[in-house]
Motif scaffolding. Structure first.
Motif, PDB file in Angstrom:
ATOM      1  N   ARG A  95       1.125  -1.030   0.172  1.00 49.83           N
ATOM      2  CA  ARG A  95      -0.165   0.209  -0.064  1.00 49.83           C
ATOM      3  C   ARG A  95       0.859   1.425  -0.044  1.00 49.83           C
ATOM      4  NH1 ARG A  95      -5.406  -0.840   1.173  1.00 49.83           N
ATOM      5  NH2 ARG A  95      -5.222   1.147   2.557  1.00 49.83           N
ATOM      6  N   ASN A 125      -6.075   8.596  -3.760  1.00 48.38           N
ATOM      7  CA  ASN A 125      -7.106   9.362  -4.314  1.00 48.38           C
ATOM      8  C   ASN A 125      -6.092   9.830  -5.521  1.00 48.38           C
ATOM      9  OD1 ASN A 125      -9.313   8.164  -3.928  1.00 48.38           O
ATOM     10  ND2 ASN A 125      -9.505   9.266  -2.412  1.00 48.38           N
ATOM     11  N   ASN A 183      -6.785  -2.576  -7.232  1.00 53.41           N
ATOM     12  CA  ASN A 183      -7.390  -1.709  -7.141  1.00 53.41           C
ATOM     13  C   ASN A 183      -7.081  -0.558  -7.579  1.00 53.41           C
ATOM     14  OD1 ASN A 183     -10.166  -3.405  -8.099  1.00 53.41           O
ATOM     15  ND2 ASN A 183     -10.167  -3.893  -5.349  1.00 53.41           N
ATOM     16  N   GLY A 184      -6.311  -0.140  -7.664  1.00 56.40           N
ATOM     17  CA  GLY A 184      -5.279   1.160  -7.658  1.00 56.40           C
ATOM     18  C   GLY A 184      -5.559   2.199  -9.298  1.00 56.40           C
ATOM     19  N   ASN A 185      -4.599   2.766  -9.245  1.00 55.52           N
ATOM     20  CA  ASN A 185      -3.906   3.692 -10.486  1.00 55.52           C
ATOM     21  C   ASN A 185      -2.527   3.801 -10.529  1.00 55.52           C
ATOM     22  OD1 ASN A 185      -5.413   5.357 -12.416  1.00 55.52           O
ATOM     23  ND2 ASN A 185      -6.426   7.041 -11.079  1.00 55.52           N
ATOM     24  N   PRO A 240      -2.555   3.119  -4.432  1.00 55.09           N
ATOM     25  CA  PRO A 240      -2.874   2.025  -4.527  1.00 55.09           C
ATOM     26  C   PRO A 240      -4.020   2.030  -4.500  1.00 55.09           C
ATOM     27  CG  PRO A 240      -1.240   2.327  -2.307  1.00 55.09           C
ATOM     28  CD  PRO A 240      -0.721   2.676  -3.527  1.00 55.09           C
ATOM     29  N   GLU A 241      -5.153   1.702  -3.327  1.00 56.65           N
ATOM     30  CA  GLU A 241      -6.676   2.062  -3.535  1.00 56.65           C
ATOM     31  C   GLU A 241      -6.737   3.257  -3.117  1.00 56.65           C
ATOM     32  OE1 GLU A 241     -10.494  -0.161  -2.656  1.00 56.65           O
ATOM     33  OE2 GLU A 241      -9.123  -1.312  -2.105  1.00 56.65           O
ATOM     34  N   HIS A 242      -6.031   2.879  -1.745  1.00 61.61           N
ATOM     35  CA  HIS A 242      -5.910   4.072  -1.253  1.00 61.61           C
ATOM     36  C   HIS A 242      -5.903   5.677  -1.025  1.00 61.61           C
ATOM     37  CE1 HIS A 242      -2.611   3.507   0.830  1.00 61.61           C
ATOM     38  NE2 HIS A 242      -2.656   4.296   1.661  1.00 61.61           N
TER      39      HIS A 242
END
Length: 144
Positions: free
Chosen positions: A78, A127, A108-110, A123-125
């Motif tokens: 993460r 933005n 589920n990241g970017n 990572p996902e958390h």
């Protein structure tokens, strides 16, 4: 079952009423059940300090494809990574971006392009807002 009963059962108020209504001989058994449930509820609590400690940015400048797995490990932990591909040839750079794109998708990241050979993987958390690549495109059109 009325609305009040559904509401109570949804928020588990029935169990607390049972403890209050229980006779003195049944109290130890009911209290044990309430203690067990409170322990289960504590498992769902997330410490904010642990989330804050995980917020790290790692800068990576790979020189070969084999380093890609280490970058994916940072994402699995993460942590966000910035990848500079200037030391790689074009084909190997594409392979690295493909591998990291798959990793980011699975988590589920970017992934976003920051520059010509620089990418941000999160990572996902985390933005990301805005888009830097549009600015580069506008500058190139302006120079022409």
């Amino acid at each position: 079952m009325g609305f009040k009963d559904k509401f109570k059962s949804f928020f588990e108020f029935d169990e607390y009423e049972e403890v209050e209504e229980a006779t003195h001989s049944e109290r130890p058994h009911s209290e044990e059940r309430a203690v067990q449930q409170s322990k289960q509820n504590k498992d769902n609590i997330v410490s904010l300090s642990s989330v804050q400690n995980d917020a790290k940015m790692v800068l990576c400048e790979p020189t070969e494809y084999d380093e890609t797995q280490n970058m994916a490990d940072y994402l699995k932990k993460r942590q966000s990574i910035v990848v500079n591909l200037q030391r790689l040839d074009t084909q190997t750079g594409r392979r690295v971006v493909d591998f990291l794109s798959g990793t980011v998708y699975a988590l589920n990241g970017n992934i976003q392009k920051l520059g010509q050979q620089t990418f941000l993987c999160t990572p996902e958390h985390v933005n990301i807002s805005g888009n830097i690549t549009e600015l580069f495109d506008e500058e190139e059109q302006f120079r022409r």
